[in-house]
Design a protein around this motif. Structure first.
Motif, PDB file in Angstrom:
ATOM      1  N   ARG A 189       0.854  -1.192   0.000  1.00  0.00           N
ATOM      2  CA  ARG A 189       0.000   0.000   0.000  1.00  0.00           C
ATOM      3  C   ARG A 189       0.884   1.234   0.000  1.00  0.00           C
ATOM      4  N   GLU A 197      -3.758   0.046  -2.966  1.00  0.00           N
ATOM      5  CA  GLU A 197      -3.248  -1.271  -2.596  1.00  0.00           C
ATOM      6  C   GLU A 197      -3.022  -2.079  -3.864  1.00  0.00           C
ATOM      7  N   GLU A 235     -16.870   7.388  -1.530  1.00  0.00           N
ATOM      8  CA  GLU A 235     -17.109   6.132  -2.239  1.00  0.00           C
ATOM      9  C   GLU A 235     -16.880   6.292  -3.742  1.00  0.00           C
ATOM     10  N   ALA A 255     -13.154   6.754  -4.385  1.00  0.00           N
ATOM     11  CA  ALA A 255     -12.399   5.506  -4.289  1.00  0.00           C
ATOM     12  C   ALA A 255     -12.495   4.728  -5.603  1.00  0.00           C
ATOM     13  N   TYR A 281      -9.448   3.960  -8.125  1.00  0.00           N
ATOM     14  CA  TYR A 281      -9.212   2.551  -8.445  1.00  0.00           C
ATOM     15  C   TYR A 281      -9.126   2.371  -9.969  1.00  0.00           C
ATOM     16  N   ALA A 322      -7.243  -2.493  -4.578  1.00  0.00           N
ATOM     17  CA  ALA A 322      -8.201  -1.681  -3.825  1.00  0.00           C
ATOM     18  C   ALA A 322      -7.683  -0.260  -3.724  1.00  0.00           C
ATOM     19  N   MET A 381      -8.560   3.057  -0.984  1.00  0.00           N
ATOM     20  CA  MET A 381      -9.266   3.573   0.179  1.00  0.00           C
ATOM     21  C   MET A 381      -9.118   5.091   0.206  1.00  0.00           C
ATOM     22  N   TRP A 398     -13.402   6.127   6.505  1.00  0.00           N
ATOM     23  CA  TRP A 398     -12.767   5.548   5.322  1.00  0.00           C
ATOM     24  C   TRP A 398     -13.829   4.969   4.400  1.00  0.00           C
ATOM     25  N   GLU A 451     -13.876   2.459   0.782  1.00  0.00           N
ATOM     26  CA  GLU A 451     -12.998   1.578   0.022  1.00  0.00           C
ATOM     27  C   GLU A 451     -13.720   1.067  -1.209  1.00  0.00           C
ATOM     28  N   TYR A 452     -12.979   0.988  -2.328  1.00  0.00           N
ATOM     29  CA  TYR A 452     -13.485   0.275  -3.498  1.00  0.00           C
ATOM     30  C   TYR A 452     -12.526  -0.879  -3.748  1.00  0.00           C
ATOM     31  N   ARG A 453     -13.104  -2.079  -3.771  1.00  0.00           N
ATOM     32  CA  ARG A 453     -12.360  -3.308  -4.018  1.00  0.00           C
ATOM     33  C   ARG A 453     -13.277  -4.191  -4.863  1.00  0.00           C
TER      34      ARG A 453
END
Length: 117
Positions: free
Chosen positions: A5, A38, A83, A86, A90, A102, A104, A112, A114-116
């Motif tokens: 990261r 990440e 959101e 993120a 990404y 991902a 964040m 926080w 996160e998009y994963r």
């Protein structure tokens, strides 16, 4: 799975005008954003890295040039929520580094998104 990261920072304003007028985020305000990208890989490259951190320098340039000290409503076609941001970061990263797993985004030290995929 190996994961790395890297963290990036920028300051910007935004306004979530689609929210009710009494919602604090409906007012013009700003944040000191933190973006964490990440990357993941099952194996390491010949140098023993998922990816060299230096390879991520274009993300710093992109953030500094396009987002730092800007009004995010002028940049995004969707509400400038953490959101959505993120997902945006990404997509930008994944187009350059296939190991991206991902992103964040933090607006405050306690929040926080996160998009994963």
């Amino acid at each position: 799975m190996f994961r790395i990261r890297k963290e990036f920072h920028f300051s910007a304003s935004h306004q979530l005008s689609h929210l009710p007028p009494d919602h604090q985020c409906a007012r013009l305000h700003g944040h000191n954003y933190v973006v964490v990208v990440e990357l993941a890989a099952e194996t390491l490259n010949d140098d023993g890295f998922v990816r060299d951190y230096h390879d991520l320098k274009p993300l710093k340039s992109y953030i500094d040039d396009q987002f730092d000290h800007r009004h995010l409503n002028d940049i995004f076609d969707v509400p400038s929520t953490a959101e959505h941001m993120a997902r945006h970061f990404y997509d930008w990263c994944a187009a350059r580094w296939p190991e991206t797993s991902a992103v964040m985004i933090s607006e405050t030290p306690k929040t926080w998104a996160e998009y994963r995929p």
